[in-house]
Write an enzyme that holds these catalytic residues in place. Structure first.
Site, PDB file in Angstrom:
ATOM      1  N   THR A   1       3.709   0.924   7.320  1.00 29.73           N
ATOM      2  CA  THR A   1       2.835   1.959   6.768  1.00 29.73           C
ATOM      3  C   THR A   1       2.624   3.134   7.724  1.00 29.73           C
ATOM      4  OG1 THR A   1       1.682   0.461   5.287  1.00 29.73           O
ATOM      5  CG2 THR A   1       0.440   2.357   6.026  1.00 29.73           C
TER       6      THR A   1
ATOM      7  N   GLU B   1       0.795  -1.228   0.000  1.00 24.96           N
ATOM      8  CA  GLU B   1       0.000   0.000   0.000  1.00 24.96           C
ATOM      9  C   GLU B   1       0.831   1.283   0.000  1.00 24.96           C
ATOM     10  OE1 GLU B   1      -0.101  -1.194   4.491  1.00 24.96           O
ATOM     11  OE2 GLU B   1      -0.462  -2.219   2.601  1.00 24.96           O
TER      12      GLU B   1
ATOM     13  N   GLU C   1      -7.428  -2.089   9.156  1.00 20.44           N
ATOM     14  CA  GLU C   1      -6.079  -1.583   8.938  1.00 20.44           C
ATOM     15  C   GLU C   1      -6.135  -0.272   8.160  1.00 20.44           C
ATOM     16  OE1 GLU C   1      -3.167  -5.438   8.812  1.00 20.44           O
ATOM     17  OE2 GLU C   1      -4.030  -4.824   6.913  1.00 20.44           O
TER      18      GLU C   1
END
Length: 507
Positions: free
Chosen positions: A92, A35, A225
């Protein structure tokens, strides 16, 4: 060779179509990507950071990869922004501009850009929260000497997983309360936690936001998430809503990871969610839209909220060799009331138009079941737009990436108003049991009875937008390079075609 990337061969593969390398979607030059991270605009430059393994085409050894663009279409690869030190990987997170230098990590004349990320200890699986900063307009990043800013010990009272499921910090400055806000995902507990800070470095827990705090949310939507959180105006009104984006590991319409949106109100401490409608809460109804985040620091004169995600929910299984993971094409995100429902609207950013040239355009004609249109058009990187009024019982079908026995079929069935993407003959689907199949969603015509469809087609993907963008289906496909044909047909009736336009995208 670019700094920060480890190459195992020559650059010849970059121009090769046999590895499905897309024309106008971002992919890493080599190896693994998942991502996006830290999306932010600095001056005239759009910065894309992303989860990246620079040494292998599999998940692991994660750092923040980095690329920049002046138009969200053409991307320049940069050295790794946040690497791994002392065995701690860079998971992330998000970025924000500390314009008043509240953190003290820059100066009043040169305020810093802040990047918040999760530190990951691969030997134990433990995660904590960390900070880096840039004082050279995002070119290089320095990790804060006082890391972690939220330790495993500090998280422990709010975490039942022993530090294994606390990650993905979303951080921003809340003007009304003059506080920094952090939202953390707790995937194993299906919750987010809200934290505040006065200096962007020292953090205090405020409250939990759980599955039970979202009226109407199905109980099978689990594994939360990658939170994003921002205010968004309601089109055509003076109303504004706070929006939370959430990527669950389970419960999405097509299986795999998905992204849903929640609207509500926020007072600087508590987010109060509006009831969700399970029929309209998903941002995408395909298999491949995962971990969506939005660009921060977009000037008010622009005013857009632009999001993107990774197009891959299969791990390292897709049949690409030199790279894994692709960025969805950037989309604007809006809120608008359609009928009695508040809907999320998404459409490709307008910058795509500058990279597109018209191949064919048809207007004001009737498509009957005896006709096949667009069969003389070929292309592997296309932007296709269709507006039409279907007759009762009809089904319009747009086939893309056609060749031999291969095709991906985008269809709209008037009875029931169902938009579908059929990947059963889309090319190589042998690499995963979920690589084929049909993904569908309900789509109503507009008030004038017109159905609008738009399809972005690239070497290994389709992204199909319905209506004003109130539904989207995004899927990976892996056809042969020679499969570049099109066809537009109808069965069970006819259609009044208002306009059909095919544009070729080239960079």
């Amino acid at each position: 060779m670019l700094a920060g990337l480890i190459w195992t061969g020559t650059l010849s593969f970059l121009a090769s179509a046999d590895d499905f390398r897309p024309t106008f979607h971002f992919v890493p030059q080599q190896n693994w990507m998942n991502e996006p991270n830290g999306l932010i605009k600095i001056g005239s430059t759009w910065h894309l950071f992303f989860q990246h393994n620079p040494t292998a085409p599999v998940w692991g050894n994660l750092v923040w990869g980095h690329a920049t663009s002046t138009n969200l279409v053409n991307w320049e690869h940069k050295p790794v922004a946040l690497g791994n030190e002392n065995g701690i990987q860079s998971f992330t997170g998000t970025s924000y501009y500390d314009v008043a230098n509240i953190s003290g990590l820059g100066t009043q004349d040169n305020p810093p850009y802040l990047a918040y990320y999760t530190g990951y200890f691969p030997n134990s699986g433990v995660q904590d929260q960390r900070l880096a900063f840039s004082v050279d307009q995002g070119a290089t990043w320095t990790k804060f000497a006082g890391n972690p800013i939220i330790s495993q010990t500090q998280e422990a009272p709010h975490d039942i997983t022993g530090g294994l499921e606390t990650r993905d910090p979303k951080v921003f400055f809340h003007d009304a309360t003059k506080k920094w806000i952090m939202i953390l995902a707790h995937g194993g507990q299906n919750k987010m936690t809200f934290w505040t800070s006065s200096d962007a470095k020292s953090w205090t827990w405020q409250n939990d936001f759980t599955l039970g705090d979202v009226p109407g949310l199905p109980s099978d939507v689990k594994g939360w998430e990658v939170p994003d959180f921002f205010p968004l105006a309601v089109e055509g009104s003076t109303d504004k809503k706070w929006v939370m984006l959430n990527t669950p590991a389970q419960g999405s319409p097509a299986g795999g990871n998905g992204v849903f949106g929640i609207t509500g109100s926020f007072d600087g401490t508590v987010f109060k969610a509006d009831p969700v409608d399970p029929a309209t809460m998903w941002l995408d109804y395909g298999r491949d839209f995962d971990g969506a985040l939005s660009w921060e620091n977009v000037p008010a004169a622009d005013g857009r909220r632009i999001i993107s995600s990774v197009m891959n929910s299969y791990g390292d299984k897709p049949p690409t060799k030199t790279w894994k993971g692709m960025l969805s094409f950037p989309r604007t995100l809006k809120l608008k009331k359609i009928g009695e429902k508040l809907r999320f609207l998404q459409l490709p950013v307008e910058e795509l138009g500058a990279a597109s040239t018209s191949v064919t355009r048809l207007t004001n004609q009737t498509l009957t079941s005896q006709q096949t249109l667009l069969s003389d058009v070929h292309g592997r990187a296309l932007d296709i737009r269709i507006s039409f009024i279907p007759s009762a019982g009809s089904k319009l079908s747009l086939s893309v990436r056609r060749g031999g026995s291969e095709e991906t079929v985008i269809s709209y069935a008037q009875s029931g108003g169902i938009l579908s993407v059929d990947r059963r003959a889309s090319g190589d689907i042998s690499w995963d049991p979920a690589a084929g199949g049909i993904h569908s969603v309900a789509l109503s015509p507009n008030a004038s009875g017109v159905v609008h469809l738009r399809a972005l087609v690239d070497e290994c993907s389709v992204e199909v937008y319905g209506g004003e963008g109130e539904v989207v289906i995004s899927d990976l496909i892996f056809p042969a390079t020679a499969s570049d044909g099109l066809s537009l047909t109808i069965s069970g009736g006819d259609a009044d075609l208002h306009e059909v336009q095919v544009l070729k995208v080239s960079l």
